[in-house]
Design an enzyme around this catalytic site. Structure first.
Site, PDB file in Angstrom:
ATOM      1  N   SER A   1     -14.094 -57.856  10.691  1.00 32.42           N
ATOM      2  CA  SER A   1     -13.687 -57.778  11.172  1.00 32.42           C
ATOM      3  C   SER A   1     -13.370 -56.390  11.858  1.00 32.42           C
ATOM      4  CB  SER A   1     -11.825 -57.960  10.780  1.00 32.42           C
ATOM      5  OG  SER A   1     -11.787 -59.411  10.542  1.00 32.42           O
TER       6      SER A   1
ATOM      7  N   ASP B   1      -7.086 -64.988   9.427  1.00 34.84           N
ATOM      8  CA  ASP B   1      -8.007 -64.286   9.489  1.00 34.84           C
ATOM      9  C   ASP B   1      -9.503 -64.579   8.540  1.00 34.84           C
ATOM     10  OD1 ASP B   1      -9.721 -62.086   9.895  1.00 34.84           O
ATOM     11  OD2 ASP B   1      -9.835 -61.551   7.418  1.00 34.84           O
TER      12      ASP B   1
ATOM     13  N   GLN C   1      -9.212 -62.200  17.987  1.00 35.81           N
ATOM     14  CA  GLN C   1     -10.511 -61.370  17.340  1.00 35.81           C
ATOM     15  C   GLN C   1     -11.773 -60.887  17.326  1.00 35.81           C
ATOM     16  OE1 GLN C   1     -11.448 -62.576  13.101  1.00 35.81           O
ATOM     17  NE2 GLN C   1      -9.901 -61.534  12.382  1.00 35.81           N
TER      18      GLN C   1
END
Length: 341
Positions: free
Chosen positions: A277, A252, A327
């Site tokens: 995110s 991430d 993502q």
């Protein structure tokens, strides 16, 4: 096999003062690290069957972020899910998550795990993270009993210099250089305040980072691709579940920020108003250790309607594809009129 401690009872007095309970670092159960005494960003406390908590003392918000670092939440959720699997032959092979609300670093996060299905070949878990009664994160994770197969294929790892030949990423030096050539904007004071957080970027996870080429802070336009070697600075216990949880946190760090590269906007930058995110997926293909060098290859093919899409492959040093990830994130930039030339 690693012994896992379960709290069989909790003092009613502690339950009547949950803040005192959550703030007591000595009570943090190192469920995946039973011999460790120091706190970790992924540590959880088991407070009941399939119910875990991450105390606010270990939560971290990155510079420019709108809440608790998403990678930390993912890693903790997978940590919680793995603790509900009693059969060590089952390995996490995929997860799909949605970030619903920003996490608050001033409040503990409670993780509830639902044992959706226990089959002969697969285990399914649903994880819900809440703060003060509101759901901030949902995740579905699947575990697979490893099978031998004589038919395989995988991509080739990019040909890049080994990490020993690359410069160690110094976040403190990066901050100082950014402040020296800081954008002359009315947001400069806020940017400097958040820079103090960036200086600790490697402390919650103790990560060693070596960029292949320019790092994300470069304001020069380039293709939306990032290549970076990463590993933990310290040796981790021999628990595959822990290494997968740490890799989830790794994944991430730079996925959405890579979408800034074609537009000549470095990361971090006061030009970025929001970077958060929205959803995150991962597939775990082969064994790896997060405390050994991993090459993260990121590509961002799309940025539209303030949503950036990025894909990543994580290779072991010997060239095996260990993890794939995808993502989508919210990426908002400040308007040009907010900047003074």
């Amino acid at each position: 096999k690693m012994a896992m401690t379960r709290l069989r009872s909790i003092s009613p007095r502690l339950l009547s003062h949950p803040r005192r309970f959550f703030n007591d670092k000595s009570r943090i159960d190192r469920l995946l690290r039973p011999n460790e005494l120091s706190p970790s960003a992924l540590d959880l406390e088991e407070i009941d069957v399939d119910l875990y908590v991450a105390p606010q003392s270990i939560l971290w918000a990155p510079a420019g972020g709108v809440g608790v670092f998403g990678g930390q939440v993912i890693g903790q959720a997978l940590h919680a899910a793995s603790l509900t699997s009693q059969d060590h032959d089952f390995e996490l092979h995929s997860m799909h998550a949605y970030f619903l609300r920003p996490g608050n670093v001033n409040h503990p996060i409670v993780y509830t795990v639902k044992r959706t299905r226990d089959g002969r070949s697969f285990l399914s878990r649903t994880i819900e993270a809440t703060q003060r009664g509101k759901v901030i994160f949902e995740c579905a994770a699947s575990f697979h009993k490893r099978e031998e197969c004589g038919i395989n294929h995988s991509p080739t790892m990019p040909n890049v210099p080994p990490p020993e030949e690359l410069e160690e990423f110094d976040s403190e030096r990066l901050v100082k250089s950014l402040l020296k050539r800081s954008y002359n904007t009315k947001f400069e004071e806020d940017f400097m305040r958040k820079a103090a957080i960036l200086q600790a970027i490697d402390k919650p996870f103790a990560i060693d980072v070596r960029w292949v080429g320019k790092n994300l802070a470069s304001p020069s336009p380039s293709e939306p691709r990032s290549l970076v070697w990463m590993k933990t600075s310290k040796t981790l216990p021999n628990n595959p579940h822990l290494h997968r949880a740490v890799a989830a946190a790794f994944s991430d760090f730079f996925l959405i920020a890579t979408a800034c590269k074609p537009h000549g906007i470095g990361f971090p930058s006061p030009k970025i108003e929001v970077l958060a995110s929205l959803d995150h997926s991962m597939w775990f293909h082969s064994p790896f250790r997060a405390d050994e060098w991993l090459l993260v290859d990121i590509n961002s093919p799309m940025l539209s309607s303030s949503r950036a899409l990025s894909f990543g492959n994580i290779f072991t040093r010997d060239g095996n594809l260990a993890v794939s990830c995808a993502q989508e994130g919210l990426l908002r930039f400040r308007k040009e009129e907010d900047f003074v030339v």
